[in-house]
Design a protein around this motif. Structure first.
Motif, short mmCIF file in Angstrom:
data_model
loop_
_atom_site.label_atom_id
_atom_site.label_comp_id
_atom_site.label_asym_id
_atom_site.label_seq_id
_atom_site.Cartn_x
_atom_site.Cartn_y
_atom_site.Cartn_z
N LEU A 297 -8.18 50.31 -11.29
CA LEU A 297 -8.03 51.67 -11.82
C LEU A 297 -9.11 52.59 -11.29
CD1 LEU A 297 -6.87 53.77 -13.84
CD2 LEU A 297 -8.34 52.73 -15.59
N SER A 298 -10.32 52.08 -11.14
CA SER A 298 -11.42 52.92 -10.67
C SER A 298 -11.30 53.27 -9.20
CB SER A 298 -12.76 52.20 -10.91
OG SER A 298 -12.95 51.15 -9.99
N ARG A 299 -10.50 52.51 -8.45
CA ARG A 299 -10.44 52.67 -7.00
C ARG A 299 -9.12 53.23 -6.50
NH1 ARG A 299 -13.27 49.76 -3.20
NH2 ARG A 299 -14.82 49.58 -4.84
N TYR A 300 -8.00 52.83 -7.10
CA TYR A 300 -6.69 53.20 -6.59
C TYR A 300 -6.10 54.38 -7.35
CZ TYR A 300 -7.02 48.41 -4.78
OH TYR A 300 -7.44 47.25 -4.18
N ASP A 301 -5.39 55.22 -6.63
CA ASP A 301 -4.69 56.34 -7.24
C ASP A 301 -3.22 55.95 -7.41
OD1 ASP A 301 -3.86 58.76 -8.21
OD2 ASP A 301 -3.95 59.82 -6.29
N MET A 302 -2.90 55.27 -8.51
CA MET A 302 -1.54 54.82 -8.77
C MET A 302 -1.28 54.79 -10.26
SD MET A 302 -1.89 50.72 -7.90
CE MET A 302 -2.13 51.01 -6.16
N GLY A 303 -0.02 54.74 -10.63
CA GLY A 303 0.36 54.74 -12.03
C GLY A 303 0.07 53.43 -12.73
N CYS A 304 0.23 53.44 -14.05
CA CYS A 304 -0.07 52.26 -14.85
C CYS A 304 0.80 51.07 -14.49
CB CYS A 304 0.09 52.60 -16.34
SG CYS A 304 -1.14 53.75 -16.99
N VAL A 305 2.09 51.33 -14.22
CA VAL A 305 3.01 50.24 -13.89
C VAL A 305 2.55 49.53 -12.63
CG1 VAL A 305 5.37 49.64 -13.24
CG2 VAL A 305 4.95 51.32 -15.06
N TRP A 306 2.17 50.29 -11.61
CA TRP A 306 1.72 49.69 -10.36
C TRP A 306 0.38 48.99 -10.51
CZ3 TRP A 306 4.51 48.49 -6.39
CH2 TRP A 306 5.70 49.19 -6.14
N LEU A 307 -0.47 49.51 -11.38
CA LEU A 307 -1.74 48.83 -11.63
C LEU A 307 -1.51 47.48 -12.31
CD1 LEU A 307 -3.89 51.86 -12.82
CD2 LEU A 307 -4.35 50.44 -10.82
N VAL A 308 -0.55 47.43 -13.21
CA VAL A 308 -0.21 46.15 -13.85
C VAL A 308 0.34 45.18 -12.81
CG1 VAL A 308 1.34 45.03 -15.49
CG2 VAL A 308 0.19 47.16 -16.12
N LYS A 309 1.22 45.67 -11.95
CA LYS A 309 1.83 44.81 -10.93
C LYS A 309 0.80 44.26 -9.96
CE LYS A 309 6.47 46.88 -10.85
NZ LYS A 309 7.46 47.61 -10.02
N ILE A 310 -0.07 45.13 -9.47
CA ILE A 310 -1.05 44.66 -8.49
C ILE A 310 -2.07 43.73 -9.14
CG2 ILE A 310 -2.79 46.51 -8.71
CD1 ILE A 310 -2.93 46.51 -5.63
N SER A 311 -2.36 43.92 -10.42
CA SER A 311 -3.27 43.01 -11.14
C SER A 311 -2.63 41.65 -11.32
CB SER A 311 -3.63 43.60 -12.50
OG SER A 311 -4.27 44.86 -12.36
N MET A 312 -1.33 41.62 -11.62
CA MET A 312 -0.61 40.36 -11.72
C MET A 312 -0.64 39.61 -10.39
SD MET A 312 2.67 41.64 -13.96
CE MET A 312 3.47 40.04 -13.91
N TYR A 313 -0.46 40.36 -9.33
CA TYR A 313 -0.46 39.76 -7.99
C TYR A 313 -1.83 39.21 -7.63
CZ TYR A 313 -0.66 39.62 -2.88
OH TYR A 313 -0.88 39.25 -1.58
N MET A 314 -2.89 40.01 -7.85
CA MET A 314 -4.24 39.58 -7.49
C MET A 314 -4.67 38.35 -8.27
SD MET A 314 -6.24 43.23 -7.28
CE MET A 314 -6.03 44.36 -5.90
N THR A 315 -4.29 38.27 -9.53
CA THR A 315 -4.68 37.13 -10.36
C THR A 315 -4.21 35.82 -9.78
OG1 THR A 315 -4.60 38.52 -12.35
CG2 THR A 315 -4.50 36.14 -12.67
N VAL A 316 -2.99 35.81 -9.24
CA VAL A 316 -2.42 34.58 -8.67
C VAL A 316 -2.81 34.42 -7.21
CG1 VAL A 316 -0.28 33.34 -8.20
CG2 VAL A 316 -0.49 34.71 -10.29
N ARG A 317 -2.73 35.51 -6.45
CA ARG A 317 -2.99 35.44 -5.01
C ARG A 317 -4.42 35.01 -4.71
NH1 ARG A 317 -4.59 34.82 -0.81
NH2 ARG A 317 -4.03 35.75 1.21
#
Length: 216
Positions: free
Chosen positions: A137-157
């Motif tokens: 959130l502090s770095r990317y300019d994107m909506g909440c839905v995309w922040l949730v998605k990318i966080s889900m991805y990073m956690t596993v990846r």
């Protein structure tokens, strides 16, 4: 002898490495107190965590800007999304724990145990997502839905990084459990350590700046 005196002056004099190190330690501790102060309404903990990460990386790691200015700038910029994401994280976690409590009271046998384990693992996964979500959130300019998605991805990846972050949290939690007063002093150093792991991930997913056409 002259060289030795010059070396000592560089180390302990104004602007020397010793003074610079003390300044960094002070800044890290001050950022932790700012985080704690802005977390007092509880609902603002997400925005405060994003601000702590931003100020730690920019001011402490890269020596760019003033900690209070960068912290509060990031805090106000990400306040709305930070509140929304924090409410989502807390609500989802409470829902998982509520389900665990109901299952422990109402079910028996392996079927109940299986679903208790499932909900417990989902709770851990939500916490892992949050570890990536607010730095993102502090770095990317994107909506909440995309922040949730990318966080889900990073956690596993980046599972190894996720384990390292949990190890840091476990160590800090054990310290606070043993010495409760440490909770006022550990937020800054904790984020300083965790930012080493998080930056390797966050930087990989920053949008690349494209140069104008025809410019070499």
């Amino acid at each position: 002898m002259v060289k030795k005196e010059k070396h000592e002056k560089n180390v302990f004099g104004f602007g020397g490495s010793f003074v610079a190190s003390c300044d960094k330690i002070f800044d890290i501790m001050a950022l932790g107190f700012l985080w704690f102060l802005c977390c007092l309404p509880v609902i603002t903990m997400g925005a405060s965590s994003a601000a702590l990460y931003h100020a730690t990386v920019k001011c402490i790691k890269h020596n760019d800007g003033y900690i209070s200015k960068e912290f509060f700038r990031s805090f106000m910029l990400n306040l709305r999304q930070g509140v929304m994401l924090w409410v989502l994280v807390v609500s989802a976690t409470l829902a998982m724990h509520l389900n665990i409590g109901i299952l422990m009271r109402e079910t028996e046998g392996y079927a109940g145990l299986f679903f208790i384990c499932v909900y417990a693992l989902v709770s851990v996964y939500i916490l892992a997502m949050a570890l990536y979500m607010f730095p993102a959130l502090s770095r990317y300019d994107m909506g909440c839905v995309w922040l949730v998605k990318i966080s889900m991805y990073m956690t596993v990846r980046y599972f190894g990084t996720t384990l390292a972050l949990f190890l840091v949290l476990i160590c800090v939690g054990a310290l606070v459990w043993k010495f409760p007063m440490a909770m006022f002093f550990v937020p800054g150093p904790t984020m300083f350590i965790m930012s080493d792991f998080l930056e390797r991930v966050i930087r990989k997913h920053e949008p690349k700046v494209q140069e104008p056409a025809g410019q070499e």
